[in-house]
Design a protein around this motif. Structure first.
Motif, mmCIF file in Angstrom:
data_model
loop_
_atom_site.group_PDB
_atom_site.id
_atom_site.type_symbol
_atom_site.label_atom_id
_atom_site.label_comp_id
_atom_site.label_asym_id
_atom_site.label_seq_id
_atom_site.Cartn_x
_atom_site.Cartn_y
_atom_site.Cartn_z
ATOM 1 N N LEU A 154 0.403 -0.900 0.394
ATOM 2 C CA LEU A 154 0.072 -0.075 0.023
ATOM 3 C C LEU A 154 0.870 1.401 0.223
ATOM 4 O O LEU A 154 0.345 2.171 -0.642
ATOM 5 C CB LEU A 154 -0.997 -0.082 1.937
ATOM 6 C CG LEU A 154 -1.689 -1.094 1.090
ATOM 7 C CD1 LEU A 154 -2.564 -0.882 3.103
ATOM 8 C CD2 LEU A 154 -3.252 -0.849 0.323
ATOM 9 N N HIS A 155 1.565 1.247 0.853
ATOM 10 C CA HIS A 155 2.872 2.105 0.552
ATOM 11 C C HIS A 155 3.526 2.696 -0.540
ATOM 12 O O HIS A 155 3.613 3.562 -1.188
ATOM 13 C CB HIS A 155 4.181 2.282 1.763
ATOM 14 C CG HIS A 155 5.031 3.072 1.802
ATOM 15 N ND1 HIS A 155 5.352 5.213 2.249
ATOM 16 C CD2 HIS A 155 6.410 3.418 1.384
ATOM 17 C CE1 HIS A 155 5.855 5.425 2.050
ATOM 18 N NE2 HIS A 155 7.301 4.600 1.489
ATOM 19 N N LEU A 156 3.717 1.243 -1.593
ATOM 20 C CA LEU A 156 4.423 1.457 -3.225
ATOM 21 C C LEU A 156 3.459 2.004 -3.801
ATOM 22 O O LEU A 156 3.957 2.909 -4.675
ATOM 23 C CB LEU A 156 5.068 0.165 -2.985
ATOM 24 C CG LEU A 156 6.200 -0.471 -2.357
ATOM 25 C CD1 LEU A 156 6.696 -1.805 -3.075
ATOM 26 C CD2 LEU A 156 7.613 0.922 -2.585
ATOM 27 N N MET A 157 2.186 1.812 -3.597
ATOM 28 C CA MET A 157 1.228 2.073 -4.131
ATOM 29 C C MET A 157 0.338 3.599 -4.196
ATOM 30 O O MET A 157 0.173 3.835 -5.456
ATOM 31 C CB MET A 157 0.270 1.064 -4.499
ATOM 32 C CG MET A 157 -0.403 -0.420 -4.735
ATOM 33 S SD MET A 157 -1.349 -1.499 -5.065
ATOM 34 C CE MET A 157 -2.393 -0.476 -5.459
ATOM 35 N N TYR A 158 0.352 4.045 -3.146
ATOM 36 C CA TYR A 158 0.406 5.290 -2.783
ATOM 37 C C TYR A 158 0.404 6.210 -2.134
ATOM 38 O O TYR A 158 -0.045 7.362 -1.750
ATOM 39 C CB TYR A 158 -1.308 5.135 -2.385
ATOM 40 C CG TYR A 158 -2.790 3.857 -2.980
ATOM 41 C CD1 TYR A 158 -2.886 4.126 -4.307
ATOM 42 C CD2 TYR A 158 -2.684 2.996 -2.724
ATOM 43 C CE1 TYR A 158 -3.833 3.363 -4.691
ATOM 44 C CE2 TYR A 158 -3.580 1.819 -3.145
ATOM 45 C CZ TYR A 158 -3.948 2.520 -3.924
ATOM 46 O OH TYR A 158 -4.755 1.471 -4.626
ATOM 47 N N LEU A 159 1.688 5.770 -1.555
ATOM 48 C CA LEU A 159 2.889 6.935 -1.233
ATOM 49 C C LEU A 159 2.072 6.999 0.440
ATOM 50 O O LEU A 159 2.098 8.080 0.703
ATOM 51 C CB LEU A 159 3.254 7.875 -2.316
ATOM 52 C CG LEU A 159 3.543 7.625 -2.851
ATOM 53 C CD1 LEU A 159 4.158 8.800 -3.924
ATOM 54 C CD2 LEU A 159 4.704 6.837 -2.542
ATOM 55 N N THR A 160 1.439 5.910 1.028
ATOM 56 C CA THR A 160 0.865 6.437 2.063
ATOM 57 C C THR A 160 2.029 6.069 3.273
ATOM 58 O O THR A 160 2.405 5.525 3.202
ATOM 59 C CB THR A 160 -0.584 5.407 3.271
ATOM 60 O OG1 THR A 160 -1.412 5.323 1.568
ATOM 61 C CG2 THR A 160 -1.382 5.957 3.893
ATOM 62 N N PRO A 161 1.562 7.317 4.184
ATOM 63 C CA PRO A 161 2.901 7.562 5.087
ATOM 64 C C PRO A 161 2.757 6.281 6.244
ATOM 65 O O PRO A 161 1.537 5.991 6.247
ATOM 66 C CB PRO A 161 2.307 8.761 6.205
ATOM 67 C CG PRO A 161 1.728 9.703 5.015
ATOM 68 C CD PRO A 161 1.037 8.283 4.406
#
Length: 171
Positions: free
Chosen positions: A124-131
């Motif tokens: 999810l971090h890689l896909m959406y750059l969510t912290p």
């Protein structure tokens, strides 16, 4: 392995993949991209009791891929298929020969806290750059509850006498 046993195992595996697809894609509850409640782990546990770890891992990955292709809920990302494969592998090795309280708790810990919490959060971090702080804090509460639910349900499932008799007879 005799050919009649193989002929019986292939349709069963197909039915288990279909049930996992239904429970994991159609009958799951997904809130935004951070939380997902699914009962597909029950089918993965049953598959692990009946088949080898690699077959369990492959069927879990196939079900995940089919779920993403047939019922997309978010952007396709192959990392989730890797997580599904590893989940099947962990359950496969944990439940292949015997199921005990320790095996269920350890397998669920690995799946929930290492694969679901950290690996899926990485995707999810890689896909959406969510912290990371947002991902880990919001998902940690869900995963603690998930670990308890997975453990209770799988322990209860593996204590059903008729299920144990059928899986022993099928092997």
């Amino acid at each position: 392995m005799t050919s009649s046993l193989t002929v019986r195992r292939i349709p069963l595996l197909g039915a288990l993949i279909a049930m996992q697809l239904i429970l994991g894609s159609l009958l799951s509850i997904q809130q935004l991209l951070l939380t997902k409640i699914s009962f597909a782990f029950i089918i993965i546990g049953l598959t692990a009791r009946l088949f080898s770890p690699l077959v369990t891992a492959g069927s879990s990955a196939i079900s995940s891929l089919l779920g993403m292709l047939l019922f997309p809920k978010f952007t396709f990302f192959p990392g989730f298929i890797l997580t599904a494969f590893l989940t099947g592998l962990v359950f496969g090795y944990a439940f292949q020969h015997q199921t005990s309280l320790t095996r269920v708790l350890v397998a669920n810990f690995i799946v929930v806290f290492i694969l679901n919490l950290f690996l899926n959060s990485l995707w999810l971090h890689l896909m959406y750059l969510t912290p990371w702080s947002v991902l880990l804090t919001t998902r940690m509460i869900q995963e603690v509850i998930t670990h308890v639910c997975y453990s209770v349900i799988l322990i209860a499932l593996f204590k059903i006498p008729i299920l144990n008799q059928l899986t022993a007879r099928f092997k």
